[in-house]
Motif scaffolding. Structure first.
Motif, PDB file in Angstrom:
ATOM      1  N   TYR A  89      84.714  64.669  62.536  1.00  0.00           N
ATOM      2  CA  TYR A  89      83.470  64.769  62.575  1.00  0.00           C
ATOM      3  C   TYR A  89      82.941  65.470  63.895  1.00  0.00           C
ATOM      4  N   ILE A  90      83.551  65.403  64.797  1.00  0.00           N
ATOM      5  CA  ILE A  90      83.435  66.208  66.192  1.00  0.00           C
ATOM      6  C   ILE A  90      83.447  67.423  65.870  1.00  0.00           C
ATOM      7  N   ASP A  91      84.456  68.019  65.247  1.00  0.00           N
ATOM      8  CA  ASP A  91      84.554  69.545  65.158  1.00  0.00           C
ATOM      9  C   ASP A  91      83.520  70.043  64.031  1.00  0.00           C
ATOM     10  N   ASP A  92      83.316  69.084  62.911  1.00  0.00           N
ATOM     11  CA  ASP A  92      82.265  69.451  61.897  1.00  0.00           C
ATOM     12  C   ASP A  92      80.795  69.426  61.978  1.00  0.00           C
ATOM     13  N   LYS A  93      80.674  68.320  62.800  1.00  0.00           N
ATOM     14  CA  LYS A  93      79.214  67.930  62.614  1.00  0.00           C
ATOM     15  C   LYS A  93      78.642  68.038  64.051  1.00  0.00           C
ATOM     16  N   TRP A  94      79.553  67.541  65.143  1.00  0.00           N
ATOM     17  CA  TRP A  94      78.926  67.293  66.532  1.00  0.00           C
ATOM     18  C   TRP A  94      78.952  68.504  67.171  1.00  0.00           C
ATOM     19  N   ILE A  95      80.013  69.171  67.297  1.00  0.00           N
ATOM     20  CA  ILE A  95      79.751  70.504  68.116  1.00  0.00           C
ATOM     21  C   ILE A  95      79.029  71.443  67.734  1.00  0.00           C
ATOM     22  N   GLU A 115      68.647  66.225  70.053  1.00  0.00           N
ATOM     23  CA  GLU A 115      68.525  64.881  69.367  1.00  0.00           C
ATOM     24  C   GLU A 115      69.793  64.694  68.716  1.00  0.00           C
ATOM     25  N   ASP A 116      70.230  65.662  67.565  1.00  0.00           N
ATOM     26  CA  ASP A 116      71.517  65.695  66.747  1.00  0.00           C
ATOM     27  C   ASP A 116      72.516  65.128  67.631  1.00  0.00           C
ATOM     28  N   ALA A 117      72.763  66.026  68.620  1.00  0.00           N
ATOM     29  CA  ALA A 117      73.844  65.969  69.688  1.00  0.00           C
ATOM     30  C   ALA A 117      73.986  64.448  70.152  1.00  0.00           C
ATOM     31  N   ILE A 118      72.890  63.958  70.619  1.00  0.00           N
ATOM     32  CA  ILE A 118      72.739  62.451  71.069  1.00  0.00           C
ATOM     33  C   ILE A 118      73.211  61.536  70.150  1.00  0.00           C
ATOM     34  N   GLN A 119      72.551  61.798  69.007  1.00  0.00           N
ATOM     35  CA  GLN A 119      72.581  60.758  67.729  1.00  0.00           C
ATOM     36  C   GLN A 119      74.298  60.691  67.678  1.00  0.00           C
ATOM     37  N   GLY A 120      75.009  61.927  67.464  1.00  0.00           N
ATOM     38  CA  GLY A 120      76.144  62.035  67.470  1.00  0.00           C
ATOM     39  C   GLY A 120      76.963  61.029  68.412  1.00  0.00           C
TER      40      GLY A 120
ATOM     41  N   VAL B  38      78.238  58.019  57.706  1.00  0.00           N
ATOM     42  CA  VAL B  38      78.229  59.406  58.315  1.00  0.00           C
ATOM     43  C   VAL B  38      77.802  60.349  57.212  1.00  0.00           C
ATOM     44  N   TYR B  39      78.616  60.281  56.210  1.00  0.00           N
ATOM     45  CA  TYR B  39      78.720  61.509  55.186  1.00  0.00           C
ATOM     46  C   TYR B  39      77.945  61.200  53.713  1.00  0.00           C
ATOM     47  N   GLU B  40      77.926  59.634  53.475  1.00  0.00           N
ATOM     48  CA  GLU B  40      77.395  59.004  52.226  1.00  0.00           C
ATOM     49  C   GLU B  40      78.067  60.087  51.098  1.00  0.00           C
ATOM     50  N   LYS B  41      79.302  60.038  51.229  1.00  0.00           N
ATOM     51  CA  LYS B  41      80.081  60.832  50.102  1.00  0.00           C
ATOM     52  C   LYS B  41      81.120  60.166  49.398  1.00  0.00           C
ATOM     53  N   ILE B  42      81.452  60.493  48.273  1.00  0.00           N
ATOM     54  CA  ILE B  42      82.770  59.954  47.766  1.00  0.00           C
ATOM     55  C   ILE B  42      83.919  60.975  47.972  1.00  0.00           C
ATOM     56  N   ILE B  90      91.547  75.398  52.634  1.00  0.00           N
ATOM     57  CA  ILE B  90      91.169  75.339  51.255  1.00  0.00           C
ATOM     58  C   ILE B  90      89.631  74.435  51.335  1.00  0.00           C
ATOM     59  N   ASP B  91      89.419  73.391  52.026  1.00  0.00           N
ATOM     60  CA  ASP B  91      88.168  72.903  52.123  1.00  0.00           C
ATOM     61  C   ASP B  91      87.133  73.499  52.996  1.00  0.00           C
ATOM     62  N   ASP B  92      87.712  74.116  54.150  1.00  0.00           N
ATOM     63  CA  ASP B  92      86.456  74.784  54.853  1.00  0.00           C
ATOM     64  C   ASP B  92      86.170  76.219  54.491  1.00  0.00           C
ATOM     65  N   LYS B  93      87.329  77.179  53.889  1.00  0.00           N
ATOM     66  CA  LYS B  93      87.186  78.519  53.733  1.00  0.00           C
ATOM     67  C   LYS B  93      87.234  78.642  52.208  1.00  0.00           C
TER      68      LYS B  93
END
Lengths: 216, 216
Positions: A89-95, A115-120, B38-42, B90-93
């Motif tokens: 989560y930190i790498d994909d969303k927060w950073i 705002e996004d960073a603080i919510q994270g 956080v993601y609301e995903k399966i 695979i997932d990221d690229k």
């Protein structure tokens, strides 16, 4: 910042190592192209003659190779899964949201990124409460995987705060993380590898200009 | 496709489990909002009363909880690091390029996405050669972490090939992956969970329309 993860992990395990620096956004000797042809990014851990890439993978590798020394990932599979979840989560969303505070054009976009960073961080504060079980670190009594994953950005956050004149880890909004940040930076495995704030400030200004340039 | 990863991992470990389906792009009961806020995903694996999210993390969790049953990740730390590296690749690229074959506007963009996806498979063919050490799977004699990470997309690749009239896993360009794909789909842990191609084709068309709509 990602390099710090590998360095802190090596310190926790008391592994002697050498550091070779590569200039940011330059790879004149083609070293990174050889060692990490897919991403051409640091850090790369060279163990024996084999390169290992991607900071979170390197930290897990170090934990597994020197398994008899202090553990970095939690022992319990569920705790491990949670630590991995928040690290990704930190790498994909927060950073990306922290990065956007510096790189976004216009006040509104910067405000939204902040705002996004603080919510994270509020989510991470909740994760801290569950994970630390009343102790000092995400990892309990000692710093572990998630401490490293987030902690490597503490100086970067301070620099972002200075440049953008914002407040990220706020004692009123995320009191546990505020306290955690102090304990993390004082830890024996951490305190000597943290970058100097003025050097990092210089780098951050260069980085913002370079990255903006490359996106235009 | 990501759900398949969890299902195959549970099959490898012979773990009895129940499956609850959630409608794509809908979460009327708020189940996913509760289980994976956080993601609301399966997929979400519910073990006891605790949810575990993110397919690659779920697979590692299953491997660690049922550690005495057939291993999913390699034993050697370096092999584990490589398997993790390529799974994240695979997932990221790679997946974004396959997705772009269906979703890109215009022939040129589609062609570029196809080229990216094939280049990715060529990298994965090299990874296969190193990882399989002459055996049938990335994991050696038995399917493992990286087999699951890539293999869950085989039917999706077939459907993409049909819709976009392209060729992805090509016997001439990636002969080892071509053979691997046949062995993977025939494996006992895999063959009964693969989606039916016609159902998936229907879903893919719906998916393309929905996703394009949500991006406009």
């Amino acid at each position: 910042m990602f390099v710090l993860r590998a360095r802190i992990a090596l310190n926790i395990k008391s592994v002697e190592h050498e550091i070779t620096e590569e200039k940011f956004l330059a790879d004149k000797n083609g070293l990174l192209r050889n060692l990490n042809p897919v991403y051409e990014k640091i850090p790369v851990l060279i163990h024996g003659d084999r390169p290992i890439c991607e900071s979170l993978i390197i930290v897990q590798y170090i934990d597994e190779v020197w398994a008899s020394r202090p553990a970095i990932l939690p022992c319990d599979p569920y705790d491990r899964a949670m630590a991995r979840f928040w690290a990704v989560y930190i790498d994909d969303k927060w950073i990306p949201s922290v990065r956007a505070i510096l790189l976004s054009e216009g006040e509104e976009a910067k405000k939204a990124a902040l705002e996004d960073a603080i919510q994270g961080l509020i989510l991470l504060e909740e994760a801290f409460t569950k994970s630390s079980k009343g102790k000092k670190f995400f990892g309990g009594d000692k710093i572990g995987y998630l401490d490293i994953a987030l902690g490597c950005f503490l100086e970067w956050m301070r620099v972002t705060q200075k440049i953008a004149n914002v407040n990220l880890i706020d004692e009123s909004k995320t009191p546990n993380l505020f306290k955690w940040a102090q304990d993390f930076c004082a830890d024996d495995a951490v305190k000597d590898v943290l970058p100097q704030t003025d050097k990092l400030l210089e780098f951050a200004k260069f980085y913002a200009v370079e990255l903006k340039g490359s996106m235009e």
